[in-house]
Design an enzyme around this catalytic site. Structure first.
Site, PDB file in Angstrom:
ATOM      1  N   SER A 162      -8.813  -0.731   6.523  1.00 37.65           N
ATOM      2  CA  SER A 162      -8.752  -1.880   7.430  1.00 37.65           C
ATOM      3  C   SER A 162      -7.414  -1.909   8.158  1.00 37.65           C
ATOM      4  O   SER A 162      -7.191  -2.738   9.025  1.00 37.65           O
ATOM      5  CB  SER A 162      -8.942  -3.188   6.648  1.00 37.65           C
ATOM      6  OG  SER A 162      -7.916  -3.333   5.681  1.00 37.65           O
TER       7      SER A 162
ATOM      8  N   LYS B 284       0.813  -1.220   0.000  1.00 40.04           N
ATOM      9  CA  LYS B 284       0.000   0.000   0.000  1.00 40.04           C
ATOM     10  C   LYS B 284       0.846   1.269   0.000  1.00 40.04           C
ATOM     11  O   LYS B 284       0.384   2.339  -0.422  1.00 40.04           O
ATOM     12  CB  LYS B 284      -0.935   0.012   1.199  1.00 40.04           C
ATOM     13  CG  LYS B 284      -2.003  -1.082   1.207  1.00 40.04           C
ATOM     14  CD  LYS B 284      -3.116  -0.760   0.253  1.00 40.04           C
ATOM     15  CE  LYS B 284      -4.277  -1.737   0.411  1.00 40.04           C
ATOM     16  NZ  LYS B 284      -5.378  -1.431  -0.519  1.00 40.04           N
TER      17      LYS B 284
END
Length: 323
Positions: A80, A54
């Protein structure tokens, strides 16, 4: 990037972020190769900055935003965990504020890391509440919302994984990619197909996501609010693929999808801990589960060299899924 992402966009992203992110290593394991009858190459994004892939997309998105608007004060997202960590880290580099909305059951390790990078945490009750909370903060603070996947600069940033992977292992015949919103899958598919047109890109999903049905019918599943799956792979709980990522995925990935159960994920996670001596989270183990599946065994034997993305290593060691 008005309507789509190209290999040129991905190469530009690679130039932009390469001074800040790691070139992650590739691992192999002879035991697994013998077990599956193919050569498997693991791209270890669990060694990436913030512990997951990410970081690539988040940094590319924040630096692009700062370039377009030098006076931007901050950004907001919901996550999340891994995207929240990545955006907090990227925001620190870009010297802007960051607010991350998470659910109350988000692993403590991920929450601590987000705060450690200097971001503000805001808690909500459930995954379906995250977007509403995020939108409220965005409007109140005038902070742009940076989504986890459905954003062209995010897609371009995640596509740098394939650019790097195919430099390291040019003989790859296929790449297996976990999919949630589809940022990594779409970026990798664009880059991989541009570099090596005959390569195959396969999605891997937790059971119940129904990507294969979507790809075969050409129909994107959607609900409002979005549906979330019950799976130990917490980074893959989102049911629908993103609005921007969907047409890219439909055009570039194979129509066959690997669907794995929580039991498969636990088995794969244990294998990686015990045999590769690597720490990966359940979301990351989904690719290993796909390689070990009967579906891969039944596929074309000419597909000899398989690339798998180990997407992250931010595991909560106090709550391992088999304990």
């Amino acid at each position: 990037m008005a309507n789509a992402v190209t290999i040129q966009d991905i190469n530009m992203a690679y130039e932009t972020i390469s001074h800040y992110v790691h070139t992650t290593p590739v691992f192999t394991n002879l035991t697994l190769d013998h077990l599956v009858g193919r050569k498997v190459f693991f791209k270890a994004e669990n060694f990436q900055k913030t512990g997951s892939f990410k970081a690539r997309g988040a940094l590319n998105a924040v630096l692009a935003l700062k370039s377009k608007n030098p006076y931007v004060k901050g950004v907001v997202t919901h996550s999340s965990g891994n995207h929240g960590e990545a955006l907090a880290w990227a925001s620190k580099i870009a010297q802007v504020e960051c607010i991350v909305v998470v659910t109350k059951d988000t692993p403590k390790t991920k929450c601590q890391a987000i705060k450690g990078y200097g971001a503000e945490l805001v808690f909500c009750q459930s995954p379906s509440d995250r977007k509403k909370t995020c939108d409220h903060i965005s409007n109140e603070k005038n902070f742009p919302y940076v989504p986890t996947a459905d954003h062209y600069d995010i897609i371009a940033g995640q596509g740098t994984i394939a650019v790097e992977f195919l430099k390291q292992v040019p003989e790859l015949d296929a790449i297996l990619v976990p999919v949630s919103g589809g940022g990594m899958a779409s970026g990798i598919a664009i880059a991989a197909k541009a570099i090596k047109p005959n390569i195959k890109v396969f999605l891997i999903e937790p059971e119940g996501k129904m990507c294969e049905l979507c790809l075969q019918t050409g129909t994107r599943l959607w609900s409002d609010p979005p549906k979330f799956l019950h799976t130990i792979a917490d980074g893959l709980r989102l049911q629908p693929i993103g609005k921007l990522t969907w047409p890219i995925i439909l055009d570039f990935v194979e129509k066959e999808v690997f669907s794995v159960t929580d039991e498969d994920i636990i088995k794969a996670m244990k294998f990686v801990f015990e045999r590769l001596k690597l720490v990966i989270e359940p979301t990351s183990a989904i690719g290993v589960a796909a390689v070990m599946s009967e579906r891969l065994a039944a596929m074309d034997t000419k597909m000899k060299n398989i690339g798998v993305i180990l997407s992250g290593g931010n595991v909560d060691t106090d709550h391992l899924p088999w304990c």
